[in-house]
Motif scaffolding. Structure first.
Motif, mmCIF file in Angstrom:
data_model
loop_
_atom_site.group_PDB
_atom_site.id
_atom_site.type_symbol
_atom_site.label_atom_id
_atom_site.label_comp_id
_atom_site.label_asym_id
_atom_site.label_seq_id
_atom_site.Cartn_x
_atom_site.Cartn_y
_atom_site.Cartn_z
ATOM 1 N N GLU A 162 -3.232 -21.967 -3.618
ATOM 2 C CA GLU A 162 -2.505 -20.907 -3.286
ATOM 3 C C GLU A 162 -1.676 -20.283 -4.106
ATOM 4 N N SER A 163 -0.983 -21.436 -4.751
ATOM 5 C CA SER A 163 0.142 -20.870 -5.810
ATOM 6 C C SER A 163 -0.539 -20.509 -6.977
ATOM 7 N N VAL A 164 -1.732 -21.082 -7.382
ATOM 8 C CA VAL A 164 -2.550 -20.415 -8.713
ATOM 9 C C VAL A 164 -2.719 -18.996 -8.326
ATOM 10 N N GLN A 165 -3.497 -18.901 -7.172
ATOM 11 C CA GLN A 165 -3.974 -17.676 -6.743
ATOM 12 C C GLN A 165 -2.604 -16.424 -6.415
ATOM 13 N N ILE A 166 -1.406 -17.114 -6.242
ATOM 14 C CA ILE A 166 -0.316 -15.946 -6.009
ATOM 15 C C ILE A 166 -0.082 -15.497 -7.576
ATOM 16 N N ASP A 167 -0.133 -16.580 -8.641
ATOM 17 C CA ASP A 167 -0.118 -16.303 -9.984
ATOM 18 C C ASP A 167 -0.970 -15.417 -10.788
ATOM 19 N N GLY A 168 -2.086 -14.805 -9.891
ATOM 20 C CA GLY A 168 -3.238 -14.217 -10.344
ATOM 21 C C GLY A 168 -4.407 -14.997 -10.862
ATOM 22 N N GLY A 169 -4.448 -16.385 -10.726
ATOM 23 C CA GLY A 169 -5.310 -17.038 -11.324
ATOM 24 C C GLY A 169 -6.578 -17.227 -10.461
ATOM 25 N N GLY A 170 -7.890 -17.269 -11.061
ATOM 26 C CA GLY A 170 -9.055 -17.134 -10.448
ATOM 27 C C GLY A 170 -9.578 -18.304 -10.094
ATOM 28 N N THR A 171 -11.284 -18.403 -9.660
ATOM 29 C CA THR A 171 -11.407 -19.517 -9.066
ATOM 30 C C THR A 171 -11.600 -20.664 -10.206
ATOM 31 N N TRP A 172 -11.983 -19.932 -11.533
ATOM 32 C CA TRP A 172 -12.252 -20.681 -12.794
ATOM 33 C C TRP A 172 -11.047 -21.496 -13.132
ATOM 34 N N ARG A 173 -9.808 -20.757 -13.006
ATOM 35 C CA ARG A 173 -8.920 -21.299 -13.688
ATOM 36 C C ARG A 173 -8.172 -22.552 -12.632
ATOM 37 N N ILE A 174 -8.558 -22.315 -11.374
ATOM 38 C CA ILE A 174 -8.096 -23.211 -10.092
ATOM 39 C C ILE A 174 -8.742 -24.433 -10.557
ATOM 40 N N PHE A 175 -10.218 -24.180 -10.798
ATOM 41 C CA PHE A 175 -10.963 -25.419 -11.113
ATOM 42 C C PHE A 175 -10.536 -26.301 -12.435
ATOM 43 N N THR A 176 -10.368 -25.547 -13.454
ATOM 44 C CA THR A 176 -9.996 -26.154 -14.703
ATOM 45 C C THR A 176 -8.600 -26.607 -14.846
ATOM 46 N N SER A 177 -7.487 -25.894 -14.116
ATOM 47 C CA SER A 177 -6.200 -26.206 -14.519
ATOM 48 C C SER A 177 -5.569 -27.246 -13.336
ATOM 49 N N ILE A 178 -6.186 -27.192 -12.271
ATOM 50 C CA ILE A 178 -5.701 -27.870 -10.914
ATOM 51 C C ILE A 178 -6.776 -29.011 -10.789
ATOM 52 N N MET A 179 -8.004 -28.577 -10.433
ATOM 53 C CA MET A 179 -8.967 -29.672 -9.849
ATOM 54 C C MET A 179 -9.394 -30.875 -10.886
ATOM 55 N N LEU A 180 -9.611 -30.405 -12.145
ATOM 56 C CA LEU A 180 -10.286 -31.483 -13.186
ATOM 57 C C LEU A 180 -9.193 -32.381 -13.446
ATOM 58 N N PRO A 181 -7.729 -31.793 -13.767
ATOM 59 C CA PRO A 181 -6.709 -32.686 -14.102
ATOM 60 C C PRO A 181 -6.223 -33.776 -13.307
#
Length: 268
Positions: A162-181
């Motif tokens: 949700e914090s990434v979505q608030i900053d305007g991040g999309g699904t791909w950014r969530i996957f690469t910036s949050i999930m994978l690391p």
């Protein structure tokens, strides 16, 4: 009590290392040496001439390259597909999500041997038999990888997304910036286990490949063993060459293997 555990660990380590050490020592013995006692296996003279002979007169180096290339491709593609599928099943709400997950889970109940005939027919219809595509593509579906990675993704708090979505991040950014690391140990564990499974795979290459230039090591080694049934050194040289990449892989990624397996609860 600690010294007892350490002693038992040392004994267990020596027990598992003994066959590897014996294989390495025998592989550098000279051919035709008279072996009477156990000590004779470990006494000089030593020579690497058999290594040169095997590599120059057989296709072992080509088969090793085939196994490595196929294993690397299968590992990268399998982990990528499993990570994307797991992320979708864990964090993206859509219709029939639970049904699809249980459908993937049901894949664990089907023995791999039961899918060989239909898989072979599909590969034949796609005209990918006797090719690298035929060795790689059928191995990409991994229910175990999807289930393990999904369990890791489920453990990541939705507040981070949700914090990434608030900053305007999309699904791909969530996957690469949050999930994978955050799931790096699980990804490393699945990658290593997938690589080892592909490296040791015999049944599917045996059925899908007849050109000896496309053989992988599990297929090629038995054909060489039949030629050296009365010899000890050459079979050990062949097995040593086939084992070195996996041994190096374990030595380099030992921590990732142990950490990933302990976190994911994989047994085997």
């Amino acid at each position: 009590m600690k010294w007892i555990y350490r002693l038992l660990s040392l004994i267990a380590a020596l027990f598992f290392l003994a066959p590897i050490v014996w294989m390495l020592v025998v592989s550098i013995k000279k051919e035709g040496m008279k072996i009477v006692t156990l000590v004779d296996w470990f006494t000089p003279p030593y020579s690497f001439a058999v290594y040169e002979e095997v590599l120059s007169t057989t296709k072992l180096s080509n088969w090793t390259l085939n196994s490595f290339m196929v294993a690397v491709c299968v590992t990268i593609l399998t982990v990528a597909v499993a990570a994307l599928a797991s992320f979708a099943l864990s964090k993206i709400p859509f219709r029939y999500r639970s049904f699809i997950f249980f459908f993937v889970l049901a894949g664990l109940l089907i023995p791999g041997e039961a899918t060989v005939i239909p898989l072979y027919q599909v590969a034949k219809d796609m005209d990918i038999l006797n090719s690298y595509q035929g060795l790689i593509l059928p191995a990409l579906a991994s229910p175990v990888a999807v289930i393990v990675l999904k369990s890791f993704f489920d453990g990541i708090p939705n507040e981070l997304i949700e914090s990434v979505q608030i900053d305007g991040g999309g699904t791909w950014r969530i996957f690469t910036s949050i999930m994978l690391p955050l799931t790096r140990p699980a990804l490393a564990s699945m990658a290593i286990l997938t690589f080892i499974g592909s490296w040791n795979n015999f049944l599917w290459p045996f059925l899908s490949v007849t050109d000896d230039n496309l053989f992988t090591l599990p297929m090629g080694i038995p054909t060489l063993m039949n030629q050296y049934s009365e010899d000890y050194v050459k079979p050990m040289v062949i097995n040593t060459i086939a084992s070195i990449p996996i041994i190096l892989l374990f030595l380099v990624f030992e921590r990732q293997i142990v950490k990933g397996i302990s976190l994911s609860g994989i047994k085997g």
